[in-house]
Design a protein around this motif. Structure first.
Motif, PDB file in Angstrom:
ATOM      1  N   ASP A   1      17.938  34.471  -8.462  1.00  0.00           N
ATOM      2  CA  ASP A   1      18.591  34.518  -9.770  1.00  0.00           C
ATOM      3  C   ASP A   1      17.623  34.218 -10.909  1.00  0.00           C
ATOM      4  OD1 ASP A   1      21.020  35.094  -8.594  1.00  0.00           O
ATOM      5  OD2 ASP A   1      21.558  32.970  -8.371  1.00  0.00           O
ATOM      6  N   ASN A   2      16.465  33.646 -10.557  1.00  0.00           N
ATOM      7  CA  ASN A   2      15.479  33.291 -11.572  1.00  0.00           C
ATOM      8  C   ASN A   2      14.097  33.732 -11.120  1.00  0.00           C
ATOM      9  OD1 ASN A   2      17.295  31.504 -13.328  1.00  0.00           O
ATOM     10  ND2 ASN A   2      17.502  30.522 -11.330  1.00  0.00           N
ATOM     11  N   GLU A   3      13.169  33.768 -12.080  1.00  0.00           N
ATOM     12  CA  GLU A   3      11.793  34.139 -11.770  1.00  0.00           C
ATOM     13  C   GLU A   3      10.882  32.944 -12.047  1.00  0.00           C
ATOM     14  OE1 GLU A   3       8.180  37.036 -13.325  1.00  0.00           O
ATOM     15  OE2 GLU A   3      10.175  37.158 -14.254  1.00  0.00           O
ATOM     16  N   LEU A   4      10.284  32.400 -10.984  1.00  0.00           N
ATOM     17  CA  LEU A   4       9.326  31.309 -11.154  1.00  0.00           C
ATOM     18  C   LEU A   4       8.022  31.878 -11.696  1.00  0.00           C
ATOM     19  CD1 LEU A   4       8.527  28.298 -10.598  1.00  0.00           C
ATOM     20  CD2 LEU A   4       7.586  29.129  -8.430  1.00  0.00           C
ATOM     21  N   ILE A   5       7.567  31.361 -12.848  1.00  0.00           N
ATOM     22  CA  ILE A   5       6.324  31.880 -13.420  1.00  0.00           C
ATOM     23  C   ILE A   5       5.193  30.858 -13.376  1.00  0.00           C
ATOM     24  CG2 ILE A   5       7.447  33.570 -14.901  1.00  0.00           C
ATOM     25  CD1 ILE A   5       7.080  31.603 -17.233  1.00  0.00           C
ATOM     26  N   THR A   6       5.524  29.570 -13.306  1.00  0.00           N
ATOM     27  CA  THR A   6       4.475  28.554 -13.244  1.00  0.00           C
ATOM     28  C   THR A   6       5.037  27.234 -12.733  1.00  0.00           C
ATOM     29  OG1 THR A   6       2.682  27.474 -14.473  1.00  0.00           O
ATOM     30  CG2 THR A   6       4.786  27.692 -15.604  1.00  0.00           C
ATOM     31  N   GLY A   7       4.141  26.399 -12.254  1.00  0.00           N
ATOM     32  CA  GLY A   7       4.501  25.061 -11.819  1.00  0.00           C
ATOM     33  C   GLY A   7       3.237  24.226 -11.752  1.00  0.00           C
ATOM     34  N   GLY A   8       3.415  22.909 -11.672  1.00  0.00           N
ATOM     35  CA  GLY A   8       2.223  22.074 -11.576  1.00  0.00           C
ATOM     36  C   GLY A   8       2.501  20.617 -11.865  1.00  0.00           C
ATOM     37  N   LEU A   9       1.431  19.879 -12.060  1.00  0.00           N
ATOM     38  CA  LEU A   9       1.469  18.437 -12.263  1.00  0.00           C
ATOM     39  C   LEU A   9       0.905  18.097 -13.637  1.00  0.00           C
ATOM     40  CD1 LEU A   9       0.042  17.541  -8.738  1.00  0.00           C
ATOM     41  CD2 LEU A   9       2.433  17.351  -9.451  1.00  0.00           C
TER      42      LEU A   9
ATOM     43  N   ILE B   1      -0.844  24.888 -12.206  1.00  0.00           N
ATOM     44  CA  ILE B   1      -1.683  24.143 -13.145  1.00  0.00           C
ATOM     45  C   ILE B   1      -1.669  22.647 -12.847  1.00  0.00           C
ATOM     46  CG2 ILE B   1      -1.347  25.817 -15.009  1.00  0.00           C
ATOM     47  CD1 ILE B   1       0.579  23.806 -16.325  1.00  0.00           C
ATOM     48  N   VAL B   2      -2.760  22.015 -13.201  1.00  0.00           N
ATOM     49  CA  VAL B   2      -2.824  20.564 -13.355  1.00  0.00           C
ATOM     50  C   VAL B   2      -3.217  20.359 -14.814  1.00  0.00           C
ATOM     51  CG1 VAL B   2      -3.979  18.432 -12.693  1.00  0.00           C
ATOM     52  CG2 VAL B   2      -3.443  20.146 -10.956  1.00  0.00           C
ATOM     53  N   ASP B   3      -2.297  19.847 -15.596  1.00  0.00           N
ATOM     54  CA  ASP B   3      -2.482  19.815 -17.048  1.00  0.00           C
ATOM     55  C   ASP B   3      -1.971  18.480 -17.576  1.00  0.00           C
ATOM     56  OD1 ASP B   3      -2.722  20.598 -19.830  1.00  0.00           O
ATOM     57  OD2 ASP B   3      -2.588  22.670 -19.148  1.00  0.00           O
ATOM     58  N   GLY B   4      -1.889  18.368 -18.886  1.00  0.00           N
ATOM     59  CA  GLY B   4      -1.386  17.141 -19.488  1.00  0.00           C
ATOM     60  C   GLY B   4      -2.012  16.884 -20.839  1.00  0.00           C
ATOM     61  N   ILE B   5      -1.988  15.627 -21.259  1.00  0.00           N
ATOM     62  CA  ILE B   5      -2.517  15.226 -22.552  1.00  0.00           C
ATOM     63  C   ILE B   5      -3.937  14.704 -22.380  1.00  0.00           C
ATOM     64  CG2 ILE B   5      -2.131  13.844 -24.624  1.00  0.00           C
ATOM     65  CD1 ILE B   5       0.135  15.781 -24.037  1.00  0.00           C
ATOM     66  N   ASP B   6      -4.883  15.296 -23.100  1.00  0.00           N
ATOM     67  CA  ASP B   6      -6.281  14.883 -23.036  1.00  0.00           C
ATOM     68  C   ASP B   6      -6.467  13.630 -23.897  1.00  0.00           C
ATOM     69  OD1 ASP B   6      -9.016  14.542 -23.206  1.00  0.00           O
ATOM     70  OD2 ASP B   6      -9.460  16.675 -23.461  1.00  0.00           O
TER      71      ASP B   6
END
Length: 214
Positions: free
Chosen positions: A145-153, A179-184
């Motif tokens: 029912d949905n399309e996963l486009i991204t995920g991460g920590l 991705i592994v992302d966040g606030i620099d």
């Protein structure tokens, strides 16, 4: 005494708080001895990892108006079995028009993008965190029912963020970006904790997320 015997401390996740309470007791007793009086005290234990999750949720919600940001999304797996579970990702973003989904876990842990050396050493990315987010992504990948486009920590970064080291154009379960992302926060202390610098890094983070969500 009530805090030291609270049932929450039976949970291994919160066992480390026993040390905080131990030192609190020493300080209270010392103050009472010095003054010769008994005092009433009020204290609070703050789960900063939960605050980190709420902070990110509000940051995304305020800057991505076309996306709903759900922090209470529950996934029931293996219903009617003795090993049934509820999986609760920290952040599930959904675009109601396009039906696209993004799923993230907020991790309030040190992140310097250090690579593991093998033999059980996984570097700055904890093994259980790695497999946990991939479990969430696998669930949404299988939901037609949905399309996963991204995920991460999502972390607070102590070292300057490097997209080349932290973003993969695919993930092990299928199409989509991992991705592994966040606030620099690498320059935050050198600028005396400038709120202007924090706002600047928030904007840079949101711009990266917007680009990925496209």
């Amino acid at each position: 005494n009530q805090a030291q015997n609270h049932k929450s401390l039976l949970n291994p996740i919160y066992r480390i708080y026993k040390n905080v309470l131990y030192y609190a007791e020493l300080l209270i007793n010392l103050e009472s001895i010095k003054s010769g009086k008994n005092f009433e005290y009020a204290g609070y234990l703050i789960d900063v990892s939960e605050l980190w999750e709420l902070y990110l949720a509000n940051l995304l919600r305020n800057n991505l108006p076309e996306w709903s940001v759900n922090t209470q999304f529950e996934i029931d797996v293996y219903k009617n079995t003795f090993y049934s579970r509820k999986l609760i990702p920290d952040l599930v973003l959904k675009n109601e028009i396009t039906k696209k989904i993004a799923v993230f876990d907020a991790k309030y842990k040190r992140m310097n993008m250090q690579k593991g050396s093998g033999d059980g050493n996984f570097g700055d990315l904890d093994r259980s965190d790695f497999f946990q987010i991939h479990t969430y992504m696998s669930y949404f990948q299988g939901n037609k029912d949905n399309e996963l486009i991204t995920g991460g920590l999502l972390y607070p970064f102590e070292t300057k963020y490097n997209e080349n080291k932290s973003c993969s154009g695919s993930w092990i379960g299928g199409n989509g970006i991992f991705i592994v992302d966040g606030i620099d926060l690498s320059g935050f202390e050198s600028k005396n904790g400038s709120m202007e610098e924090l706002y600047n890094q928030e904007t840079i983070f949101i711009d990266r997320i917007k680009e990925i969500l496209k």
